[in-house]
Structure formats: C-alpha cells, structure tokens
Design a protein around this motif. Structure first.
Motif, PDB file in Angstrom:
ATOM      1  N   ARG A 187       1.176   6.726  -6.862  1.00 48.41           N
ATOM      2  CA  ARG A 187       0.060   7.599  -7.232  1.00 48.41           C
ATOM      3  C   ARG A 187       0.404   9.072  -6.988  1.00 48.41           C
ATOM      4  O   ARG A 187       0.075   9.941  -7.798  1.00 48.41           O
ATOM      5  CB  ARG A 187      -1.195   7.221  -6.448  1.00 48.41           C
ATOM      6  N   HIS A 188       1.060   9.326  -5.857  1.00 54.24           N
ATOM      7  CA  HIS A 188       1.460  10.696  -5.538  1.00 54.24           C
ATOM      8  C   HIS A 188       2.438  11.223  -6.596  1.00 54.24           C
ATOM      9  O   HIS A 188       2.274  12.342  -7.083  1.00 54.24           O
ATOM     10  CB  HIS A 188       2.114  10.758  -4.149  1.00 54.24           C
ATOM     11  N   ALA A 189       3.434  10.423  -6.956  1.00 49.58           N
ATOM     12  CA  ALA A 189       4.414  10.829  -7.966  1.00 49.58           C
ATOM     13  C   ALA A 189       3.733  11.110  -9.304  1.00 49.58           C
ATOM     14  O   ALA A 189       4.054  12.096  -9.989  1.00 49.58           O
ATOM     15  CB  ALA A 189       5.486   9.753  -8.125  1.00 49.58           C
ATOM     16  N   ALA A 190       2.771  10.287  -9.684  1.00 50.23           N
ATOM     17  CA  ALA A 190       2.048  10.482 -10.948  1.00 50.23           C
ATOM     18  C   ALA A 190       1.230  11.767 -10.915  1.00 50.23           C
ATOM     19  O   ALA A 190       1.188  12.528 -11.888  1.00 50.23           O
ATOM     20  CB  ALA A 190       1.148   9.272 -11.230  1.00 50.23           C
ATOM     21  N   ASP A 204       0.826  -1.221   0.000  1.00 47.52           N
ATOM     22  CA  ASP A 204       0.000   0.000   0.000  1.00 47.52           C
ATOM     23  C   ASP A 204       0.851   1.259   0.000  1.00 47.52           C
ATOM     24  O   ASP A 204       0.522   2.245  -0.684  1.00 47.52           O
ATOM     25  CB  ASP A 204      -0.931   0.005   1.217  1.00 47.52           C
ATOM     26  N   ALA A 205       1.927   1.269   0.777  1.00 47.77           N
ATOM     27  CA  ALA A 205       2.780   2.449   0.863  1.00 47.77           C
ATOM     28  C   ALA A 205       3.414   2.751  -0.491  1.00 47.77           C
ATOM     29  O   ALA A 205       3.472   3.913  -0.928  1.00 47.77           O
ATOM     30  CB  ALA A 205       3.861   2.253   1.924  1.00 47.77           C
TER      31      ALA A 205
END
Length: 200
Positions: A10-13, A3-4
């Motif tokens: 997702r954050h980087a994208a 999950d991490a």
C-alpha cells in the motif's frame, strides 16, 4: 500475504501515485526567470534562510550582493564568512528602538537603497538579498512606489530575497514566493540571551 507485506504494498502504491503527480507538476513548470522571495513574520530564521541561499548561489559561482538595512553589526558570522565571497553592505545604525531617530534612520535607509538600486539595475548580479528591508517600508523611511518599481524592473533573470517582519501588502503582491516564519517558541522568552553562531 501478511500484514507487513500488505502495508509495504500500500505504501509503495501511495508513493507511486505521489511521484506521478509531482513529476507531472515538475514537467508543467518550464519557465526560467528571476524569482522574488519574501521571508516575513515574527519568527526566527528569515535572514538565516536568506544567507543559506547566498551560500547556495556562491557555490554555483553566481555573483551575489547583500544589503542589510537597519542592522549595524559588522561582527556577524555570516558577514565574516560569506562577505569574503560576495558584495556585502551593512548600512543601518541599529534597530529603531535603539536609534530613536527617524530622520537619521530615513537617511540611512535612503543610502542603503541607493546601493540596492545599483545592484537591482545590474544584470551581472544573479542574487540580491535585501535584509530587513520591510521595516524601511512599513515605517515610511523609503518611498513604497519607488521600491516596488525598482524590484519589478530588475533584470529578468535576477533573483531577489527580501527579509523582515510586517511586510507591506505590495511586497506580498509582487513576490513569487512568500514564506511566513512564525514564532512558536524562542529561547529569549526563557531569558537566554543571543548566542554567537546562532543569532550573530
């Protein structure tokens, strides 16, 4: 992938998409010109923001002029420090509820505007701050059309910051950037008087 790692991916994208959008907007903004900023509203920090820009401009070796309308204090921290590095004029007799003298306030405003006009007509000034000018327009101490014409007719690369509450619509119209400073909470409402280094 745990999950991490998924959250990180997702954050980087998301940040990559945001960066691409911002970079594209920056690339589109290719005009260099003088900017007029209007800092208005009932909250604290309008003049403080303007004086931050004064410090920034001085740091870049730019010529700066400050005209303070309405205000009469000459013992402020901003003048003591920044006034050594730029042209600084305190030209009021105090706030209108103290003076209670429309004729005198009008005369002082006109004297201050004469100094401001000189700066606005001189391209050697990279930044001109007109602190508390808004009151002089909303109270009718200065001719609105003349002030707007002088602001509009300034040198092409000159930046101007106008501060004060209750800015007239004409200032909103000609400003390139308008920041409305609102008051959510203020120490004065709790009985705390103005503090040296914060308010003056």
């Amino acid at each position: 992938m745990d999950d991490a790692q998924l959250r990180e991916q997702r954050h980087a994208a998301r940040m990559a998409r945001k960066k691409a959008h911002i970079d594209a907007r920056i690339a589109e903004a290719d005009l260099d010109t003088g900017v007029m900023l209007l800092l208005t509203g009932n909250g604290k920090g309008k003049s403080s923001s303007a004086f931050g820009m004064v410090a920034r401009a001085i740091g870049h070796g730019m010529k700066v002029g400050v005209v303070q309308f309405i205000k009469s204090r000459t013992d402020t921290g901003e003048e003591a420090f920044l006034g050594r590095h730029c042209e600084w004029h305190v030209m009021g007799d105090g706030f209108t509820w103290d003076t209670q003298n429309r004729e005198g306030d009008t005369r002082k405003a006109e004297e201050a505007w004469a100094v401001a006009r000189r700066m606005l007509g001189d391209p050697s000034y990279a930044l001109v701050v007109l602190d508390e000018l808004t009151y002089c327009l909303s109270y009718g101490y200065l001719d609105r059309q003349q002030v707007i014409a002088d602001l509009d007719g300034r040198p092409e690369m000159q930046h101007v910051v106008v501060t004060g509450r209750a800015a007239i619509p004409e200032l909103h119209e000609i400003a390139d950037t308008v920041s409305l400073i609102e008051n959510e909470k203020h120490a004065f409402q709790s009985g705390i008087r103005a503090q040296q280094g914060l308010e003056w």
